[in-house]
Design a protein around this motif. Structure first.
Motif, PDB file in Angstrom:
ATOM      1  N   ARG A  75       0.824  -1.199   0.000  1.00 13.37           N
ATOM      2  CA  ARG A  75       0.000   0.000   0.000  1.00 13.37           C
ATOM      3  C   ARG A  75       0.863   1.256   0.000  1.00 13.37           C
ATOM      4  NH1 ARG A  75      -5.108  -0.929   4.148  1.00 13.37           N
ATOM      5  NH2 ARG A  75      -5.963  -2.812   3.142  1.00 13.37           N
ATOM      6  N   VAL A  76       0.347   2.299  -0.631  1.00 15.70           N
ATOM      7  CA  VAL A  76       1.042   3.586  -0.647  1.00 15.70           C
ATOM      8  C   VAL A  76       0.730   4.314   0.658  1.00 15.70           C
ATOM      9  CG1 VAL A  76       1.280   5.805  -1.810  1.00 15.70           C
ATOM     10  CG2 VAL A  76       0.937   3.717  -3.146  1.00 15.70           C
ATOM     11  N   ALA A  77       1.788   4.721   1.361  1.00 16.86           N
ATOM     12  CA  ALA A  77       1.615   5.402   2.646  1.00 16.86           C
ATOM     13  C   ALA A  77       2.178   6.815   2.561  1.00 16.86           C
ATOM     14  CB  ALA A  77       2.318   4.620   3.751  1.00 16.86           C
ATOM     15  N   GLY A 156     -12.322   3.260  -6.332  1.00 14.41           N
ATOM     16  CA  GLY A 156     -11.775   2.252  -5.434  1.00 14.41           C
ATOM     17  C   GLY A 156     -10.616   2.706  -4.576  1.00 14.41           C
ATOM     18  N   VAL A 157     -10.253   3.992  -4.618  1.00 15.34           N
ATOM     19  CA  VAL A 157      -9.183   4.471  -3.747  1.00 15.34           C
ATOM     20  C   VAL A 157      -9.649   4.358  -2.295  1.00 15.34           C
ATOM     21  CG1 VAL A 157      -7.759   6.457  -3.135  1.00 15.34           C
ATOM     22  CG2 VAL A 157      -8.348   6.037  -5.527  1.00 15.34           C
ATOM     23  N   SER A 158      -8.758   3.900  -1.424  1.00 13.05           N
ATOM     24  CA  SER A 158      -9.134   3.645  -0.033  1.00 13.05           C
ATOM     25  C   SER A 158      -9.584   4.919   0.665  1.00 13.05           C
ATOM     26  CB  SER A 158      -7.949   3.039   0.728  1.00 13.05           C
ATOM     27  OG  SER A 158      -6.914   3.989   0.874  1.00 13.05           O
ATOM     28  N   SER A 159     -10.459   4.743   1.633  1.00 14.34           N
ATOM     29  CA  SER A 159     -10.979   5.890   2.383  1.00 14.34           C
ATOM     30  C   SER A 159      -9.869   6.595   3.145  1.00 14.34           C
ATOM     31  CB  SER A 159     -12.073   5.439   3.347  1.00 14.34           C
ATOM     32  OG  SER A 159     -11.581   4.457   4.255  1.00 14.34           O
ATOM     33  N   GLN A 381       3.039   0.376  -7.394  1.00 16.40           N
ATOM     34  CA  GLN A 381       2.213  -0.803  -7.129  1.00 16.40           C
ATOM     35  C   GLN A 381       2.095  -1.682  -8.368  1.00 16.40           C
ATOM     36  OE1 GLN A 381      -1.313   1.263  -5.675  1.00 16.40           O
ATOM     37  NE2 GLN A 381      -0.985   0.406  -3.633  1.00 16.40           N
ATOM     38  N   THR A 382       1.972  -1.054  -9.522  1.00 21.79           N
ATOM     39  CA  THR A 382       1.868  -1.811 -10.761  1.00 21.79           C
ATOM     40  C   THR A 382       3.146  -2.599 -11.026  1.00 21.79           C
ATOM     41  OG1 THR A 382       0.392  -0.143 -11.675  1.00 21.79           O
ATOM     42  CG2 THR A 382       1.441  -1.633 -13.245  1.00 21.79           C
ATOM     43  N   VAL A 383       4.288  -1.953 -10.774  1.00 19.38           N
ATOM     44  CA  VAL A 383       5.573  -2.636 -10.989  1.00 19.38           C
ATOM     45  C   VAL A 383       5.706  -3.834 -10.067  1.00 19.38           C
ATOM     46  CG1 VAL A 383       8.061  -2.363 -10.652  1.00 19.38           C
ATOM     47  CG2 VAL A 383       6.781  -0.629 -11.899  1.00 19.38           C
ATOM     48  N   VAL A 384       5.310  -3.672  -8.807  1.00 20.68           N
ATOM     49  CA  VAL A 384       5.400  -4.781  -7.849  1.00 20.68           C
ATOM     50  C   VAL A 384       4.523  -5.948  -8.285  1.00 20.68           C
ATOM     51  CG1 VAL A 384       4.828  -5.472  -5.488  1.00 20.68           C
ATOM     52  CG2 VAL A 384       6.041  -3.335  -5.898  1.00 20.68           C
TER      53      VAL A 384
END
Length: 526
Positions: A75-77, A156-159, A381-384
């Protein structure tokens, strides 16, 4: 941190709108023996450039401190960079420019109000244009950013990320709320300043000291936030003194002495542990440290203001270029200032652009930062998620760190310049686009206000007592509505969509009310 603007009302015959072309150093009229009652237009290029420079510093700081990492779960933090970096606290003494910005705002406010007063204007005349210049671009930001966040949530982006983005977008708005309040109170503040300037300054300084002492001794959480209503008015008063100082010479040794005293006292209080050495910590809540820093910045401004204006004065330099001293060849006489003329012309274009789009850059730069971080996060995220060994002989984690590098790593520092250029370039483009978004004119908003008033009267039972509000009362309500709209976007956020509607509705309501105020004799614009 954030800058705009307590600029003067535009000259008669110009358009009152949200394009802040008139949001430059307030035109000040030729001074007379009574400098506190006259006012007059003159464009102070040095003030304009410094004000725009303050905005650029804020954009750079926010951009450098905004970052994100890819967590172990993919996840992006979002995170904050630099705040714990060695030397950051010392550097904050230089990039904490908010006191200087409010000093310039005080200078602009007092000269703008004196000019309005000299033309026979009243408080509502002064307030109307300023409220529009602040509320219109803010309303546009709130609506577009709110729609964007709502669309991101539907995708769909997280809250959690939506809430963080909402908070970051609203981050610069604290400045607008404070600035709007100070702008609306300029006539009152000027009244006390003109009657008892030193006493007004002493009273405000005394309250700041009292709040700092009580906050430090009692450790009551939140007590320091009382300084929000004292520190910034006090620093604004420093701008009033700067405006008055343009009429009377002050010896440079005295200014240097005041500068040394302010920095020495601030350094001593920091060393004693009274204030944090990090001037960003002293911003929220504001403390007396910002006042002392503001005094130092005021001294530096006074020392170099006249010289900077000489460098930026294209007309004066052009006139000098035609003068041939003695028997020196004309070519040499003209060659000396020619490079200075080109330099002044360059900065004149920068200043003109900053006057037109600086507010929009300030408002939109965090939205640009969020979009860029989101795009980089999606790419990482796409690369992972793909076997990148097929394309590169590198593990996916290495490629992901190439896209979202570890904070303060060598690669992170190496990418800061391209990052800043991307943020500032895109912010400039977005600012110019946002400025061109059509918005109802003041005449149209005033017509809406009259229609709503007629509708209310028609709905109410016949004979129901309806008393019209005075212009002053409508102005107070308009300021309150605008402040509440900004406060909601700042403290609550603009997600979910309901808060976007509430904040934008309050801002639009304030604009409708202010459009109905009696204008000066000049056409209304955007």
């Amino acid at each position: 941190m954030t800058l705009m603007l307590n600029d003067p009302a535009p000259p008669a015959g110009t358009e009152v709108g949200r394009t802040p072309e008139s949001a430059v150093a307030p035109p000040a009229e030729p001074r007379t023996r009574e400098p506190r009652t006259a006012a007059a237009p003159h464009r102070d290029q040095a003030i304009d450039l410094i004000r725009f420079g303050c905005l650029v510093v804020v954009v750079i700081l926010h951009s450098m401190m905004s970052a994100a990492v890819l967590g172990p779960d993919g996840r992006v933090a979002p995170t904050v960079a630099l705040s714990t970096t060695a030397g950051f606290a010392a550097a904050s003494w230089f990039f904490q420019v908010m006191p200087l910005f409010f000093i310039i705002g005080g200078y602009a406010g007092i000269t703008g109000w004196r000019r309005t007063r000299a033309r026979g204007g009243i408080w509502t005349d002064y307030l109307r244009a300023r409220l529009r210049r602040l509320a219109v671009p803010t309303a546009v930001l709130v609506v577009i950013a709110g729609i964007g966040l709502s669309a991101a949530a539907d995708m769909g982006v997280s809250s959690e990320l939506i809430a963080e983005a909402s908070r970051r977008i609203g981050q610069p708005l604290w400045f607008l709320a404070v600035y709007l309040g100070l702008s609306s109170l300029v006539p009152v503040a000027v009244h006390f300043h003109e009657r008892a300037p030193r006493r007004s300054l002493a009273v405000l300084a005394g309250v700041v000291i009292a709040v700092d002492v009580l906050s430090g001794t009692t450790r009551i959480a939140g007590l320091g936030y009382l300084n929000f209503v004292v520190v910034w008015p006090l620093i604004q008063q420093l701008g009033f003194f700067f405006a008055d100082a343009s009429d009377r010479p002050i010896s440079r040794p005295a200014v240097w002495t005041a500068l040394a005293a302010a920095l020495g006292l601030l350094g001593g209080l920091v060393a004693a542990g009274v204030y944090s050495p990090n001037m960003l910590v002293n911003l929220n809540p504001p403390t007396g440290a910002l006042v002392l820093l503001g005094v130092a910045q005021l001294c530096v401004l006074h020392l170099f203001h006249a010289r900077l204006n000489q460098v930026l004065n294209v007309d004066q330099l052009s006139a000098e270029s035609t003068m041939v001293p003695g028997e020196a060849p004309a070519a040499l006489a003209e060659a000396a200032p020619s490079s200075r003329i080109l330099t002044a012309q360059f900065w004149a274009r920068v200043i003109a652009w900053g006057n037109s789009y600086g507010m929009q850059v300030y408002l939109w730069h965090m939205s640009v930062v969020i979009v860029l971080i989101g795009a980089l996060g999606w790419l990482a995220q796409t690369v992972v998620g793909f076997p990148t060994r097929i394309l590169l002989d590198l593990p996916t984690g290495t490629v992901a760190e190439f896209i979202l590098p570890e904070i303060e790593s060598g690669w992170w520092w190496a990418t800061r310049l391209p990052w800043l250029l991307a943020v500032m370039g895109l912010s400039a483009l977005v600012a110019m686009a946002a400025e061109r978004i059509p918005f109802p004119s003041e005449q149209r908003l005033a017509a809406v206000g009259r229609s709503l008033s007629a509708l209310v009267r028609a709905v109410l039972p016949q004979g129901f007592p309806v008393q019209a509000f005075s212009s002053r009362a409508r102005a107070i309500v308009a300021v309150g509505a605008a402040t509440m709209g900004i406060a909601i976007a700042l403290l609550v956020g603009i997600a979910p969509m309901i808060w976007t509607v509430v904040a934008a509705g309050l801002l639009m309501g304030s604009l409708i009310l202010s459009a109905g105020l009696t204008p000066l004799r000049q056409p209304a614009g955007r």
